[in-house]
Design an enzyme around this catalytic site. Structure first.
Site, PDB file in Angstrom:
ATOM      1  N   LYS A 186       7.861   4.557  10.907  1.00 40.70           N
ATOM      2  CA  LYS A 186       8.571   3.538  10.146  1.00 40.70           C
ATOM      3  C   LYS A 186       9.833   3.058  10.893  1.00 40.70           C
ATOM      4  O   LYS A 186      10.223   3.626  11.899  1.00 40.70           O
ATOM      5  CB  LYS A 186       8.943   4.096   8.765  1.00 40.70           C
TER       6      LYS A 186
HETATM    7  C1  LIG Z   1       3.902   5.129   5.250  1.00 40.04           C
HETATM    8  C2  LIG Z   1       3.573   4.699   3.883  1.00 40.04           C
HETATM    9  C3  LIG Z   1       3.588   5.582   2.788  1.00 40.04           C
HETATM   10  C4  LIG Z   1       3.708   7.059   2.938  1.00 40.04           C
HETATM   11  O1  LIG Z   1       4.814   7.489   3.600  1.00 40.04           O
HETATM   12  P1  LIG Z   1       4.780   8.930   4.315  1.00 40.04           P
HETATM   13  O2  LIG Z   1       6.229   9.150   4.608  1.00 40.04           O
HETATM   14  O3  LIG Z   1       3.948   8.816   5.536  1.00 40.04           O
HETATM   15  O4  LIG Z   1       4.251   9.899   3.332  1.00 40.04           O
HETATM   16  C5  LIG Z   1       3.377   5.078   1.516  1.00 40.04           C
HETATM   17  N1  LIG Z   1       3.135   3.779   1.320  1.00 40.04           N
HETATM   18  C6  LIG Z   1       3.086   2.898   2.334  1.00 40.04           C
HETATM   19  C7  LIG Z   1       2.853   1.455   2.036  1.00 40.04           C
HETATM   20  C8  LIG Z   1       3.289   3.335   3.652  1.00 40.04           C
HETATM   21  O5  LIG Z   1       3.202   2.472   4.656  1.00 40.04           O
END
Ligand SMILES: *Cc1c(COP(=O)(O)O)cnc(C)c1O
Length: 406
Positions: A186
């Protein structure tokens, strides 16, 4: 796109604070921790950045979404409206709290559409779980209106949209609660972590309790605190929070670079009449983690993908074939492959899971024509220029190909 591209000294310094004291636990231990409260500081940095009253950090974006749903009272038997274009974590979180995901259509914003939401609302609908995919916003005003008119709560899975805004108001602040992910991929990362934000003190308190076995965290004595509700351990650790804190110091800079790099690629593609850019209701609020565009049809999209590969371009997604982000390839969901029984079926809402993709034909058409280019922050001017030149060339080549009769 990911904060991992700009990773180093600042992260190291923050982590060293934790190593110096050995207090890896986010609560209590006031005397030993020498004033270091990384989770609290991380939360404050996120709340300040987006302008939320409260932020609470947890172990991941997925657990942030589950925590938000639980904190808002969404659970067994409730229907939650979700998009078919997201990361599967959104759907898993809904199932995990015992609720039933109901898919609605997206539109050219790549996010749930107001009409799509309206079309699947039932008396059982408790919440809309809006995802702002690929770093940009939905038609927020209309969606808030649909939710209010139907007395359904809005919760945002803004895991991919920290820093995106619509008319100056950030993703995550539009509903009762918003969720961000800080996983490895992210815009800002802390290894594994997530944050929920809200302006509601009770919801914040709920999230804080739920993610630590229901403990109320009142007072300083871990042994004496009460546990008003049942919860689970979704806690973040101080190491992860320390890294998240370092990354939040840099997020404005990340977004600035992304916007500049995205603009360059927009210019490179703009010359092609085949390209229709994703609709972003407020362009100035795009966090610019991706540049997404539609081609006229699936066949042309596939030609572009092939040509991009032929030109040696990397860092792009054709989501229709990608294994992670679109319902078409979620065999585990459509086959209801769970290790344990899940309350996925209700009599009020019989859904043909093996055929669930046919419920969202408009989304299917959109995703079949969609390509997203990742926007990296580590590119040199040279690399960016080269990339843009290749993009222009790809579109020229495909343009020529499809104007030649077969
Ligand atoms: C990355 C993501 C998640 C989950 O996040 P994690 O930290 O990997 O558990 C949830 N929703 C969306 C839309 C994502 O892109």
């Amino acid at each position: 796109m990911p904060g991992i591209e700009f990773f180093g000294e600042e992260e190291r310094r923050q982590v060293m604070d934790v190593l110096d004291t050995g207090v890896m636990f986010r609560y209590n231990h006031d005397a030993e921790r020498k004033g270091h409260w990384k989770a609290l500081e991380f939360e404050k940095s996120v709340a300040d950045f987006v302008g939320a009253k409260y932020a609470h950090s947890v172990s991941s974006g997925s657990t942030a979404v589950a925590t938000a749903l639980a904190a808002c009272g969404v659970g067994y038997g409730d229907e939650v409206i979700v998009p078919p274009f997201t990361y599967i974590a959104t759907i898993e979180a809904v199932l995990w709290v015992g609720a039933i995901p109901v898919f609605a259509e997206i539109d050219e914003t790549l996010n749930l559409s107001p009409e799509g939401i309206q079309a699947v609302i039932s008396p059982k609908t408790k919440a809309v779980l809006l995802v702002q995919m690929c770093g940009a916003m939905a038609k927020m005003e209309e969606i808030v209106q649909v939710c209010q008119a139907n007395n359904v709560m809005l919760i945002e899975d803004s895991a991919q949209a920290l820093g995106a805004s619509y008319k100056g108001k950030f993703a995550g602040l539009w509903g009762r609660m918003g969720c961000y992910s800080f996983d490895f991929f992210k815009i800002t990362t802390c290894g594994e972590g997530g944050v929920v934000v809200t302006d509601d003190e009770q919801l914040y308190h709920n999230a804080d309790m739920f993610s630590d076995h229901g403990h109320d965290h009142v007072g300083n004595n871990r042994g004496a605190e009460k546990h008003p509700v049942l919860g689970i351990n979704f806690r973040i650790g101080e190491f992860n929070a320390a890294i998240g804190l370092a990354q939040m110091h840099k997020i404005k800079q990340f977004i600035e670079i992304q916007r500049k790099n995205k603009d360059a690629m927009v210019d490179a593609l703009n010359q092609s009449r085949l390209v229709e850019f994703r609709h972003i209701p407020d362009e100035s609020g795009d966090s610019a983690t991706f540049l997404s565009f539609f081609l006229p049809d699936e066949a042309t999209a596939r030609l572009v993908v092939d040509e991009m590969k032929a030109q040696g371009l990397d860092a792009f997604q054709y989501w229709y074939d990608n294994n992670y982000h679109y319902i078409k390839n979620w065999d585990h969901l459509t086959g209801l492959k769970t290790l344990n029984p899940m309350p996925i079926e209700t009599q009020e809402r019989p859904q043909d899971w093996s055929n669930i993709r046919s419920y969202v034909p408009k989304s299917d058409n959109l995703i079949s024509r969609l390509i997203s280019l990742q926007v990296k922050i580590g590119w040199t001017e040279e690399q960016l220029k080269e990339r843009c030149a290749k993009l222009t060339k790809v579109m020229e080549t495909v343009g020529k190909k499809i104007s030649i009769p077969a």
